[in-house]
Design an enzyme around this catalytic site. Structure first.
Site, PDB file in Angstrom:
ATOM      1  N   SER A 121      -8.016   4.586   7.439  1.00  0.00           N
ATOM      2  CA  SER A 121      -8.806   3.231   7.013  1.00  0.00           C
ATOM      3  C   SER A 121      -9.301   2.730   8.206  1.00  0.00           C
ATOM      4  O   SER A 121      -8.678   2.539   9.354  1.00  0.00           O
ATOM      5  CB  SER A 121      -8.051   2.439   5.959  1.00  0.00           C
ATOM      6  OG  SER A 121      -6.907   1.950   6.578  1.00  0.00           O
TER       7      SER A 121
ATOM      8  N   CYS B  20     -13.467  10.665   2.849  1.00  0.00           N
ATOM      9  CA  CYS B  20     -14.349   9.624   3.821  1.00  0.00           C
ATOM     10  C   CYS B  20     -15.777  10.053   3.810  1.00  0.00           C
ATOM     11  O   CYS B  20     -16.722   9.331   4.240  1.00  0.00           O
ATOM     12  CB  CYS B  20     -13.620   9.785   5.151  1.00  0.00           C
ATOM     13  SG  CYS B  20     -13.869  11.608   5.812  1.00  0.00           S
TER      14      CYS B  20
ATOM     15  N   PHE C 136      -3.614  10.389   4.063  1.00  0.00           N
ATOM     16  CA  PHE C 136      -3.318  11.187   2.969  1.00  0.00           C
ATOM     17  C   PHE C 136      -4.234  12.089   2.289  1.00  0.00           C
ATOM     18  O   PHE C 136      -3.968  13.060   1.713  1.00  0.00           O
ATOM     19  CB  PHE C 136      -2.666  10.075   1.829  1.00  0.00           C
ATOM     20  CG  PHE C 136      -3.778   9.644   1.034  1.00  0.00           C
ATOM     21  CD1 PHE C 136      -4.660  10.451  -0.255  1.00  0.00           C
ATOM     22  CD2 PHE C 136      -4.342   8.462   1.443  1.00  0.00           C
ATOM     23  CE1 PHE C 136      -5.610   9.912  -0.938  1.00  0.00           C
ATOM     24  CE2 PHE C 136      -5.631   8.022   0.393  1.00  0.00           C
ATOM     25  CZ  PHE C 136      -5.969   8.679  -0.750  1.00  0.00           C
TER      26      PHE C 136
ATOM     27  N   GLU D 207     -15.316  -0.069   0.753  1.00  0.00           N
ATOM     28  CA  GLU D 207     -14.914   1.198   0.431  1.00  0.00           C
ATOM     29  C   GLU D 207     -14.004   1.150  -0.550  1.00  0.00           C
ATOM     30  O   GLU D 207     -12.822   0.544  -0.620  1.00  0.00           O
ATOM     31  CB  GLU D 207     -14.155   1.895   1.621  1.00  0.00           C
ATOM     32  CG  GLU D 207     -13.878   3.140   1.193  1.00  0.00           C
ATOM     33  CD  GLU D 207     -13.195   3.918   2.662  1.00  0.00           C
ATOM     34  OE1 GLU D 207     -12.319   3.338   3.291  1.00  0.00           O
ATOM     35  OE2 GLU D 207     -13.471   5.112   2.878  1.00  0.00           O
TER      36      GLU D 207
ATOM     37  N   LYS E  69       1.870  12.462  13.121  1.00  0.00           N
ATOM     38  CA  LYS E  69       2.647  11.602  12.212  1.00  0.00           C
ATOM     39  C   LYS E  69       1.637  11.732  11.092  1.00  0.00           C
ATOM     40  O   LYS E  69       0.696  11.010  10.742  1.00  0.00           O
ATOM     41  CB  LYS E  69       2.639  10.349  12.776  1.00  0.00           C
ATOM     42  CG  LYS E  69       3.534   9.204  12.135  1.00  0.00           C
ATOM     43  CD  LYS E  69       3.841   9.166  10.733  1.00  0.00           C
ATOM     44  CE  LYS E  69       2.467   8.221  10.308  1.00  0.00           C
ATOM     45  NZ  LYS E  69       2.510   8.069   8.798  1.00  0.00           N
TER      46      LYS E  69
ATOM     47  N   GLU F  78       2.765   9.302   4.835  1.00  0.00           N
ATOM     48  CA  GLU F  78       4.099   9.545   4.175  1.00  0.00           C
ATOM     49  C   GLU F  78       3.901   9.735   2.578  1.00  0.00           C
ATOM     50  O   GLU F  78       4.859  10.017   1.930  1.00  0.00           O
ATOM     51  CB  GLU F  78       4.875   8.212   4.619  1.00  0.00           C
ATOM     52  CG  GLU F  78       4.105   6.843   3.853  1.00  0.00           C
ATOM     53  CD  GLU F  78       3.047   6.232   4.833  1.00  0.00           C
ATOM     54  OE1 GLU F  78       2.344   6.963   5.434  1.00  0.00           O
ATOM     55  OE2 GLU F  78       3.119   5.231   4.702  1.00  0.00           O
TER      56      GLU F  78
HETATM   57  P1  NAD Z   1      -4.465   4.463   6.037  1.00  0.00           P
HETATM   58  O1  NAD Z   1      -5.149   3.875   7.134  1.00  0.00           O
HETATM   59  O2  NAD Z   1      -3.560   3.682   4.952  1.00  0.00           O
HETATM   60  O3  NAD Z   1      -3.402   5.631   6.715  1.00  0.00           O
HETATM   61  C1  NAD Z   1      -3.746   6.323   7.852  1.00  0.00           C
HETATM   62  C2  NAD Z   1      -2.334   6.692   8.526  1.00  0.00           C
HETATM   63  O4  NAD Z   1      -2.181   5.367   9.120  1.00  0.00           O
HETATM   64  C3  NAD Z   1      -1.163   7.006   7.611  1.00  0.00           C
HETATM   65  O5  NAD Z   1      -0.399   7.922   8.676  1.00  0.00           O
HETATM   66  C4  NAD Z   1      -0.417   5.996   7.566  1.00  0.00           C
HETATM   67  O6  NAD Z   1       1.098   5.960   7.582  1.00  0.00           O
HETATM   68  C5  NAD Z   1      -0.784   4.928   8.935  1.00  0.00           C
HETATM   69  N1  NAD Z   1      -0.814   3.562   8.707  1.00  0.00           N
HETATM   70  C6  NAD Z   1      -1.047   2.885   7.410  1.00  0.00           C
HETATM   71  N2  NAD Z   1      -0.890   1.432   7.687  1.00  0.00           N
HETATM   72  C7  NAD Z   1      -0.765   1.118   8.933  1.00  0.00           C
HETATM   73  C8  NAD Z   1      -0.462   0.059   9.699  1.00  0.00           C
HETATM   74  N3  NAD Z   1      -0.555  -1.202   9.131  1.00  0.00           N
HETATM   75  N4  NAD Z   1      -0.152   0.177  11.121  1.00  0.00           N
HETATM   76  C9  NAD Z   1       0.023   1.522  11.614  1.00  0.00           C
HETATM   77  N5  NAD Z   1      -0.114   2.811  10.834  1.00  0.00           N
HETATM   78  C10 NAD Z   1      -0.487   2.573   9.460  1.00  0.00           C
HETATM   79  O7  NAD Z   1      -5.426   5.523   5.259  1.00  0.00           O
HETATM   80  P2  NAD Z   1      -5.142   6.549   4.004  1.00  0.00           P
HETATM   81  O8  NAD Z   1      -5.204   5.466   2.631  1.00  0.00           O
HETATM   82  O9  NAD Z   1      -3.898   7.394   4.256  1.00  0.00           O
HETATM   83  O10 NAD Z   1      -6.641   7.251   4.047  1.00  0.00           O
HETATM   84  C11 NAD Z   1      -7.627   6.780   3.458  1.00  0.00           C
HETATM   85  C12 NAD Z   1      -8.637   6.085   4.463  1.00  0.00           C
HETATM   86  O11 NAD Z   1      -8.748   7.070   5.555  1.00  0.00           O
HETATM   87  C13 NAD Z   1      -9.983   5.807   3.804  1.00  0.00           C
HETATM   88  O12 NAD Z   1     -10.205   4.734   4.514  1.00  0.00           O
HETATM   89  C14 NAD Z   1     -10.978   7.141   4.574  1.00  0.00           C
HETATM   90  O13 NAD Z   1     -12.364   6.661   4.602  1.00  0.00           O
HETATM   91  C15 NAD Z   1     -10.078   7.214   5.741  1.00  0.00           C
HETATM   92  N6  NAD Z   1     -10.493   8.510   6.193  1.00  0.00           N
HETATM   93  C16 NAD Z   1     -11.497   8.593   7.506  1.00  0.00           C
HETATM   94  C17 NAD Z   1     -11.929   9.898   7.728  1.00  0.00           C
HETATM   95  C18 NAD Z   1     -12.933   9.936   8.764  1.00  0.00           C
HETATM   96  O14 NAD Z   1     -13.170  11.043   9.415  1.00  0.00           O
HETATM   97  N7  NAD Z   1     -13.677   8.910   9.466  1.00  0.00           N
HETATM   98  C19 NAD Z   1     -11.244  11.028   7.355  1.00  0.00           C
HETATM   99  C20 NAD Z   1     -10.356  10.836   6.251  1.00  0.00           C
HETATM  100  C21 NAD Z   1      -9.865   9.682   5.881  1.00  0.00           C
END
Ligand code: NAD
Length: 498
Positions: free
Chosen positions: A225, A280, A148, A382, A172, A175
């Site tokens: 994450s 991140c 997000f 985090e 994808k 959401e």
């Molecule tokens: P998230 O992991 O909750 O979601 C990321 C994606 O995975 C979304 O599209 C979501 O719909 C999907 N998702 C969520 N739960 C899932 C599950 N159980 N099974 C399969 N798919 C699932 O992350 P977020 O809250 O949207 O974003 C924040 C996180 O992203 C932070 O931890 C941040 O550090 C990380 N991030 C990392 C980078 C990087 O380059 N390393 C860049 C941006 C964000």
């Protein structure tokens, strides 16, 4: 209230049966609903991408580049509108949203170099009259799953290069803020991208799992994450796919005694509290070498936090918008209690701030903890919010060891005027991206982005040269044209170049 559907085969597809709410975090109000794709919808998008693949793969890279050049221009002309959508759904301040779109456009610029990026490697006379070359062929259908916190930039890290390399793509997005990605796809269609080359399916974990197990997906790029990154990596690779999965972070900034406190404070304010800490690459730990350094930094940060303007991202006077959801606000607030219970000094409590009243959106002020130690949860985990922890270390070596012992290894930076110390830091720190007097060392588009340790699962980083390798498969061709009348004897020794 409009509806965020899917973008399949070049057209918007609405889906009313399964949806979720999309909220404006600055007001707490539901502004639209987003479709939640199931396996059937994902299948439709993948079929569209699969059908488009042979035609797209066979396009000369220069033709693909021409479409990318048009796309870049359309993105530039629409950057303000895309940024407004990001601010509306994500909450970050408009200038920050515009910056994210700009960084995404830089990746498109890089992808415009497709003919150069894909020209391969050639070696003449590797044996008697034998030439060989490696070419880089597209993989097929690539899936991208994005978080997000950068609803425009992170998708743009992925699909422009994948598509420039001749793949077709199914994105994808998160959401929580799906609309920017739909706009990015619509503009690519307007730029002349053939239908089916880029598809967007909205949804949650169900759509992700459908992509990870779909036999027609060849590779997956994930950013999010760490627990989900690990799940995506394991499931995707178990299903035979090439996977790169970028995860979470806890980025440290070392402040040495010789650093200019004013410069370090200015840099840390933006790096820790910009985008409400939901980056991140946000700095969430300042490691001060020596107590004097810590006292000075905490004092100046405290002063500067008092001036921080928190409020809706659409108001240009604000520095920091809201957090993404009510649940995330509660989570970040709970870490303030946890830190106090653990014995850290809560120097600035972000729950008390001048800004919109509680109930008017998911706002929280900036918080500052001092005397944080490595055993504390506020240090290890985090938080992904506007919370900066100050840790004290006795020496540069001890500060680097601290970073190296942390489970995450995304980015780190150092503030100093000492070149030798800076060189020691960049030589020994175990992170993927290091900064010297640069608080957010996000690599430019000509490099690649990624972390070490549990910040990245897989081998290749996002965008830049690593992405060209990730989205292509090497094929090495060895060729000899014997003379028509050559009479040769069979060779039983293993052939060598000599
Ligand atoms: P998230 O992991 O909750 O979601 C990321 C994606 O995975 C979304 O599209 C979501 O719909 C999907 N998702 C969520 N739960 C899932 C599950 N159980 N099974 C399969 N798919 C699932 O992350 P977020 O809250 O949207 O974003 C924040 C996180 O992203 C932070 O931890 C941040 O550090 C990380 N991030 C990392 C980078 C990087 O380059 N390393 C860049 C941006 C964000």
């Amino acid at each position: 209230m409009n509806h965020a559907g899917h973008h399949i085969d070049g057209a918007v597809r609405h889906q009313a049966d399964r949806t979720a709410e999309v909220t404006d975090p600055a007001t707490g109000r539901v502004i639209r609903r987003v479709a939640l794709a199931g396996a059937a919808d994902v299948g439709q998008a993948v079929r569209s991408a699969r059908a488009a693949f042979p035609g797209w793969r066979d396009q000369p890279p220069a033709k693909r580049a021409r479409i990318l050049f048009r796309y870049k221009e359309l993105l530039e002309n629409n950057a303000g509108q895309i940024a407004r959508t990001v601010t509306e759904e994500h909450g970050k301040v408009f200038d920050d949203a515009l910056g994210e779109v700009g960084r995404g456009i830089e990746i498109v610029e890089y992808a415009c170099g497709a003919p150069e990026l894909l020209k391969g490697e050639h070696a003449r006379n590797v044996g008697p009259a034998i030439d060989s070359w490696s070419e880089f062929q597209p993989l097929g259908v690539v899936a991208g799953i994005t978080p997000f916190n950068f609803p425009a930039m992170v998708p743009l890290w992925m699909f422009p290069i994948a598509i420039a390399c001749g793949n077709t793509f199914v994105l994808k997005p998160s959401e929580k803020d799906p609309s920017a990605a739909l706009r990015l796809a619509a503009l690519f269609t307007e730029a002349g991208l053939p239908d089916g080359v880029l598809n967007v399916v909205n949804g949650n974990h169900e759509a992700v799992d459908a992509l990870l197990t779909c036999p027609d997906i060849d590779a997956v790029s994930f950013v999010g994450s760490t627990p989900v990154a690990e799940h995506v990596y394991r499931t995707g690779t178990a299903h035979g796919k090439r996977v790169q999965a970028l995860g979470g972070a806890k980025n440290h900034a070392i402040v040495l005694p010789d650093a200019d406190t004013g410069i370090a404070t200015t840099a840390l304010m933006g790096a820790a509290y910009g985008s409400c800490g939901e980056r991140c690459m946000a700095i969430s730990v300042a490691v001060c070498v020596g107590d004097d350094t810590a006292e000075r930094l905490v004092a100046t940060l405290t002063d500067r936090i008092a001036d921080l303007k928190v409020g809706p991202g659409r108001d240009p006077d604000n520095d920091m918008g809201p957090l993404i959801t009510a649940a995330h606000l509660q989570k970040v607030r709970s870490y303030l209690d946890i830190g106090v219970q653990e014995g850290a000094a809560l120097v600035v409590d972000g729950r008390r701030f001048n800004g919109p009243a509680a109930g008017d959106g998911f706002f929280l002020g900036a918080s500052l903890f001092d005397h944080v130690t490595p055993d504390m949860r506020i240090y290890r985990e985090e938080i992904f919010g506007p919370v900066l922890c100050v840790v004290r270390a006795d020496s540069l070596q001890a500060a680097v060891e601290l970073i190296n012992a942390h489970e995450y290894g995304n980015g780190a930076c150092i503030f100093t005027r000492d070149g030798e110390a800076a060189r020691y830091f960049t030589d020994t720190v175990k992170v993927g991206m290091a900064g010297v007097n640069v608080p957010l060392p996000v690599p430019a588009a000509v490099h690649s982005f990624g972390g070490w340790k549990r910040s990245l699962f897989g081998d290749l980083y996002a965008y830049g040269p690593d992405a060209v390798r990730f989205y292509t498969r090497r094929k090495t061709i060895t060729q000899r044209w014997p003379a028509r009348d050559a009479r040769e004897t069979s060779q039983f020794a293993f052939p060598s170049g000599a």
